[in-house]
Scaffold this motif. Sequence first.
Motif, PDB file in Angstrom:
ATOM      1  N   THR A   1      -1.379  -5.473  -0.825  1.00  0.00           N
ATOM      2  CA  THR A   1      -2.775  -5.532  -0.416  1.00  0.00           C
ATOM      3  C   THR A   1      -2.977  -6.599   0.651  1.00  0.00           C
ATOM      4  OG1 THR A   1      -3.277  -7.072  -2.222  1.00  0.00           O
ATOM      5  CG2 THR A   1      -3.642  -4.719  -2.639  1.00  0.00           C
ATOM      6  N   GLU A   2      -2.015  -7.511   0.757  1.00  0.00           N
ATOM      7  CA  GLU A   2      -2.100  -8.584   1.748  1.00  0.00           C
ATOM      8  C   GLU A   2      -0.696  -9.083   2.075  1.00  0.00           C
ATOM      9  OE1 GLU A   2      -4.348 -12.886   2.322  1.00  0.00           O
ATOM     10  OE2 GLU A   2      -4.600 -11.776   0.458  1.00  0.00           O
ATOM     11  N   GLU A   3      -0.404  -9.175   3.358  1.00  0.00           N
ATOM     12  CA  GLU A   3       0.892  -9.684   3.809  1.00  0.00           C
ATOM     13  C   GLU A   3       0.952 -11.199   3.619  1.00  0.00           C
ATOM     14  OE1 GLU A   3       1.388  -8.430   7.868  1.00  0.00           O
ATOM     15  OE2 GLU A   3       1.517  -6.319   7.315  1.00  0.00           O
TER      16      GLU A   3
ATOM     17  N   THR B   1       0.581 -14.909   4.085  1.00  0.00           N
ATOM     18  CA  THR B   1      -0.414 -15.601   4.886  1.00  0.00           C
ATOM     19  C   THR B   1      -0.336 -17.099   4.616  1.00  0.00           C
ATOM     20  OG1 THR B   1      -1.858 -13.661   4.693  1.00  0.00           O
ATOM     21  CG2 THR B   1      -2.894 -15.715   5.397  1.00  0.00           C
TER      22      THR B   1
ATOM     23  N   CYS C   1       0.884 -13.952  -0.747  1.00  0.00           N
ATOM     24  CA  CYS C   1       0.532 -12.575  -0.434  1.00  0.00           C
ATOM     25  C   CYS C   1       0.089 -11.883  -1.714  1.00  0.00           C
ATOM     26  CB  CYS C   1       1.684 -11.849   0.241  1.00  0.00           C
ATOM     27  SG  CYS C   1       3.143 -11.672  -0.741  1.00  0.00           S
TER      28      CYS C   1
ATOM     29  N   ARG D   1      -0.207 -11.906  -7.227  1.00  0.00           N
ATOM     30  CA  ARG D   1       0.032 -12.714  -6.033  1.00  0.00           C
ATOM     31  C   ARG D   1       1.310 -13.495  -6.271  1.00  0.00           C
ATOM     32  NH1 ARG D   1      -4.006 -12.157  -2.731  1.00  0.00           N
ATOM     33  NH2 ARG D   1      -3.227 -13.692  -1.265  1.00  0.00           N
TER      34      ARG D   1
END
Length: 136
Positions: A107-109, A111, A119, A130
């Motif tokens: 859902t998120e690279e 960061t 992520c 996460r």
Amino acid sequence: MFTAITHSQIYVLDQDEALGFYVGKLGLEVNADVDLGFMRWLTVNVPGRPERQILLEKPGPPALSEETAEQVRALLTKGAMGGHLIFSTEDCRKTYETLLGKGVEFTEEPTERPYGIDCGLRDPFGNSIRFTQPSA
């Protein structure tokens, strides 16, 4: 008083599918897989770290009535149950690439954050996961 947190629980709709994800893709290990008759007690942990286990629990009796369990399953399917797991890793980007190669959907690279690099992803049941590489 208390000396440790030993277990956390998240709901899953299918425990065998959960094993495929948490063990097969994320690389956790099975700690316990016991048929208690009234439920399957299924826990996993970070390899070599059995002091903190995650109970992969199907919503249902004895903890929930069948009516409530159905509501929980519906919310879980929508990603609205709020189950959260946060892992630490020594190399967030490398872990991300490894899991991406195993077909994990993110859902998120990775960061950059004030506390490190992290992520996000969801398990097949909508639980939020996460992992973080803490700042030095």
